[in-house]
Enzyme design. Structure first.
Site, PDB file in Angstrom:
ATOM      1  N   CYS A  84       0.866  -1.174   0.000  1.00  0.00           N
ATOM      2  CA  CYS A  84       0.000   0.000   0.000  1.00  0.00           C
ATOM      3  C   CYS A  84       0.900   1.220   0.000  1.00  0.00           C
ATOM      4  CB  CYS A  84      -0.911   0.008   1.228  1.00  0.00           C
ATOM      5  SG  CYS A  84      -1.979   1.471   1.309  1.00  0.00           S
ATOM      6  N   GLU A 115      -3.979   1.098  -6.248  1.00  0.00           N
ATOM      7  CA  GLU A 115      -3.057   0.047  -6.644  1.00  0.00           C
ATOM      8  C   GLU A 115      -2.862   0.148  -8.145  1.00  0.00           C
ATOM      9  OE1 GLU A 115      -0.301  -1.791  -6.399  1.00  0.00           O
ATOM     10  OE2 GLU A 115      -1.203  -2.309  -4.465  1.00  0.00           O
TER      11      GLU A 115
END
Length: 223
Positions: free
Chosen positions: A2, A104
């Site tokens: 992340c 992402e």
């Protein structure tokens, strides 16, 4: 992993979602939160939940150089109970890191397509985080890292890893100030079911951490 996320909810919504009573001083919504920035986090001081800001990128209390934080924005849940940098923190220094979506980059042939990922209900949520205090020559530095795990079914087509998002019913347990065995937490992280996620493609505008505007989250037609 992340490496970028958002927090766009208004202050009142955040306070209601996490049972906070004090104002969130200096709070500003952000479309593009990046490592090295100060992030809204919650701990429990033994009496109540407290919200404040920590620098994203963990600097362990024993570190000689705070620059190590840029290499420690995430911690793998599978090994967090073994690593010297994290084991102690897992037992006693856990925090909530507040967000309402994360990004992402999906690999597509010769390029990477940024995707915005949210809870299915689009509510604000908390990443499972660890924190520490580092004392340099000046003021103390409070930093944090986000735990990651293997991707669930909703994330597998985008990436093999994902941040650990805490179910609402487990947030209080996560930040309870009492110490717990780090191995027990490791087992909990491995098997805790993750909430359903949805995603959509966004512009490469988000790739630059200096960009922080609505264009970061605007949906595009995926090529």
């Amino acid at each position: 992993m992340c490496g970028r996320y958002t927090l766009l909810a208004d202050e009142l919504a955040i306070k209601e979602a996490f049972g906070l009573h004090r104002s969130l001083d200096f709070y500003e919504p952000s479309y593009n939160i990046a490592p090295g920035q100060k992030v809204l986090s919650i701990i429990h001081d033994g009496k109540e939940r407290r919200a404040g800001y920590m620098k994203w990128g963990l600097v362990p209390s024993w570190a000689k150089d705070p620059k190590i934080g840029y290499k420690m924005i995430n911690a793998r849940s599978e090994t967090v109970h073994e690593k010297p940098s994290f084991k102690r923190l897992l037992s006693s220094k856990r925090c909530l890191i507040i967000a309402d979506s994360f990004y992402e980059w999906k690999k597509k042939l010769d390029k990477k397509q940024p995707m915005r990922i949210q809870l299915e209900n689009k509510d604000v949520f908390a990443f499972a985080g660890l924190w520490d205090k580092w004392q340099g020559d000046e003021e103390p530095l409070f930093t944090c890292t986000i735990l990651t795990r293997q991707a669930n079914q909703d994330m597998q087509e985008l990436h093999h890893r994902m941040p650990v998002i805490l179910p609402k019913a487990r947030e209080e347990e996560w930040i309870e100030p009492k110490s717990h065995n780090s191995v027990d937490w490791k087992y909990w992280l491995d098997y805790e079911k993750q909430d359903r996620l949805i995603h959509y493609p966004v512009s490469t505008h988000v790739n630059n951490a200096k960009n922080n505007d609505e264009k970061c989250i605007s949906a595009i037609i995926e090529e």
